[in-house]
Design a protein around this motif. Sequence first.
Motif, PDB file in Angstrom:
ATOM      1  N   SER A 170       0.817  -1.226   0.000  1.00  0.00           N
ATOM      2  CA  SER A 170       0.000   0.000   0.000  1.00  0.00           C
ATOM      3  C   SER A 170       0.847   1.270   0.000  1.00  0.00           C
ATOM      4  O   SER A 170       0.480   2.262  -0.636  1.00  0.00           O
ATOM      5  CB  SER A 170      -0.960   0.011   1.184  1.00  0.00           C
TER       6      SER A 170
ATOM      7  N   ARG B 147       2.244   1.743  -3.460  1.00  0.00           N
ATOM      8  CA  ARG B 147       1.158   2.186  -4.354  1.00  0.00           C
ATOM      9  C   ARG B 147       0.883   3.678  -4.144  1.00  0.00           C
ATOM     10  O   ARG B 147       0.707   4.436  -5.100  1.00  0.00           O
ATOM     11  CB  ARG B 147      -0.106   1.364  -4.092  1.00  0.00           C
TER      12      ARG B 147
ATOM     13  N   ALA C  29      -9.267   5.885  -2.201  1.00  0.00           N
ATOM     14  CA  ALA C  29      -9.055   4.446  -2.029  1.00  0.00           C
ATOM     15  C   ALA C  29      -7.612   4.133  -1.658  1.00  0.00           C
ATOM     16  O   ALA C  29      -7.354   3.309  -0.774  1.00  0.00           O
ATOM     17  CB  ALA C  29      -9.450   3.711  -3.310  1.00  0.00           C
ATOM     18  N   LEU C  30      -6.667   4.801  -2.310  1.00  0.00           N
ATOM     19  CA  LEU C  30      -5.246   4.555  -2.014  1.00  0.00           C
ATOM     20  C   LEU C  30      -4.896   4.959  -0.592  1.00  0.00           C
ATOM     21  O   LEU C  30      -4.166   4.244   0.107  1.00  0.00           O
ATOM     22  CB  LEU C  30      -4.367   5.319  -3.014  1.00  0.00           C
TER      23      LEU C  30
ATOM     24  N   GLU D 216      -6.111   2.505   1.984  1.00  0.00           N
ATOM     25  CA  GLU D 216      -5.317   1.276   2.108  1.00  0.00           C
ATOM     26  C   GLU D 216      -4.140   1.427   3.075  1.00  0.00           C
ATOM     27  O   GLU D 216      -3.562   0.435   3.510  1.00  0.00           O
ATOM     28  CB  GLU D 216      -4.757   0.877   0.737  1.00  0.00           C
TER      29      GLU D 216
ATOM     30  N   ASP E 282      -1.920   2.211   6.435  1.00  0.00           N
ATOM     31  CA  ASP E 282      -2.045   1.996   7.875  1.00  0.00           C
ATOM     32  C   ASP E 282      -1.699   3.323   8.551  1.00  0.00           C
ATOM     33  O   ASP E 282      -0.561   3.541   8.982  1.00  0.00           O
ATOM     34  CB  ASP E 282      -1.097   0.877   8.316  1.00  0.00           C
TER      35      ASP E 282
END
Length: 197
Positions: free
Chosen positions: A84, A87, A137-138, A141, A143
């Motif tokens: 993540s 990304r 959305a990214l 993802e 934490d």
Amino acid sequence: MAATVSKRQASRLPALLDAAASHFADKGYHATTIRDIAQVAGVTPGAVYFHVPTKQALLIAVYTEGVDRMLGHLEQAVAGEADSQLRFRRSIKAHLEAILDDSAYARVIVRVLPDDVPEAKAELKVQRERYEARFRALIGELDLESGRDPKLMRLLLIGALNWTPVWYRRLGGSLDHIVDAFMAAFGERRYEKAGRR
């Protein structure tokens, strides 16, 4: 004969969109006329109206094309990457590449805000939301540290990214260095070096 004329006219739409994107990015929406666009595209103003009914419809078409291009570039950048943070890093770099390249489409999205064109506001917001949803959305993802607001993070990030063209060429340096700074500013430091590609 009619089919030949129709094909020839249809092939003018990309040139019209390119001309409109260039003018809207450089001069702004309100300072651009249909005559300006027609002149650059090498057609008559009437030919522009053959493809789009209004200047605002042309702006919406340019916005849609710009969002499609930016999303395509972003998706290509993150494709196949499961981590993540990587990304997220690659999405930041893809956004910067899109708004710093020579194409005018992304610059239109940055320069012409929905509130600037009330008659097209709803449609422009739909297009911007298509793109921002991907960043939502990214970020979702990641934490994130406790107490960090994902919505505020997204708004701050996109605002800062969109301001980059104002200072980037004056500052110099590599794009990766700037992406590192964005990652650090948002608390995502783990992949500053490993995430480069």
